[in-house]
Design a protein around this motif. Structure first.
Motif, PDB file in Angstrom:
ATOM      1  N   ASN A  19      36.489  53.458  39.561  1.00 21.86           N
ATOM      2  CA  ASN A  19      36.139  52.345  40.449  1.00 21.86           C
ATOM      3  C   ASN A  19      35.659  51.149  39.634  1.00 21.86           C
ATOM      4  OD1 ASN A  19      36.854  53.665  42.796  1.00 21.86           O
ATOM      5  ND2 ASN A  19      34.772  54.299  43.296  1.00 21.86           N
TER       6      ASN A  19
ATOM      7  N   GLN B   3      39.126  49.867  37.748  1.00 24.47           N
ATOM      8  CA  GLN B   3      40.386  49.992  38.485  1.00 24.47           C
ATOM      9  C   GLN B   3      41.313  48.780  38.401  1.00 24.47           C
ATOM     10  OE1 GLN B   3      39.710  50.559  42.688  1.00 24.47           O
ATOM     11  NE2 GLN B   3      38.012  49.096  42.700  1.00 24.47           N
TER      12      GLN B   3
ATOM     13  N   ARG C 107      47.098  55.820  38.441  1.00 31.10           N
ATOM     14  CA  ARG C 107      46.669  54.512  38.962  1.00 31.10           C
ATOM     15  C   ARG C 107      47.473  53.355  38.367  1.00 31.10           C
ATOM     16  NH1 ARG C 107      40.852  54.270  40.889  1.00 31.10           N
ATOM     17  NH2 ARG C 107      40.276  56.427  41.311  1.00 31.10           N
TER      18      ARG C 107
END
Length: 184
Positions: free
Chosen positions: A34, A37, A62
């Motif tokens: 987080n 990201q 990701r």
């Protein structure tokens, strides 16, 4: 242990039995990603002391352009390769079955650089300082590279020990911490 987000979201990863590795807990991995990201898509990610590969696989899931995993344990190498196949991310990955310092030298010879270098070495063996000293002078770590060290809460990382790497953030959890460094 599972992939938190991205193309391989919710897939369960294999881990190595026994106490040879300690996979990063899902909640800690989620907090870490987080924080970073927005910089992951398209990045080049180096996972030192790869263990089961969970951190580098999370980066690939990701949107990291590539991830290099460095691990010398044969059992852990098998686990990384199986997890990469299972998540269908192996085409974006390379796995180096060798000592971290030998891998850094080889990557330097190949003129590789990375946006993120993550390391989670065995605790209480002094590897954090040894690897950071190596990265401090290494061409694989540029002014734009973020180095992230996962360590025990007791581990002292003192950036005065390094010529260029400086701490810019520390995130503590109940059982461990992430220290973020960058060349200045």
């Amino acid at each position: 242990m599972r992939v938190i987000s991205g193309s391989a979201k919710s897939l369960k990863l294999k881990t190595i039995e026994g106490m040879d590795t300690r996979p990063t807990q899902d909640r800690i991995k989620e907090t870490l990603f987080n924080m970073i990201q927005y910089d992951i898509p398209g990045c080049k990610f180096l996972d030192l002391f790869g263990g089961s590969g969970g951190i580098g696989i999370e980066a690939l899931s990701r949107g990291a352009k590539e991830a290099v995993f460095v691990e010398k344990s044969p059992k852990a190498l098998r686990c990384i390769r199986e997890n990469l196949s299972f998540t269908k991310l192996k085409e974006y990955a390379s796995v180096m079955g060798m000592d971290v310092f030998a891998a850094i030298r080889q990557l330097e010879q190949e003129k590789k650089t990375f946006d993120y270098i993550f390391m989670d070495p065995p605790y209480k063996k002094g590897f954090e300082d040894q690897v950071l000293s190596c990265l401090d002078q290494s061409s694989i770590c540029t002014l734009d590279t973020v180095v992230i060290v996962e360590s025990s809460l007791e581990t002292k990382i003192v950036d005065e020990d390094y010529k260029e790497l400086k701490i810019f953030r520390i995130k503590e959890y109940k059982t461990n911490k992430h220290t973020f460094l960058r060349k200045s």
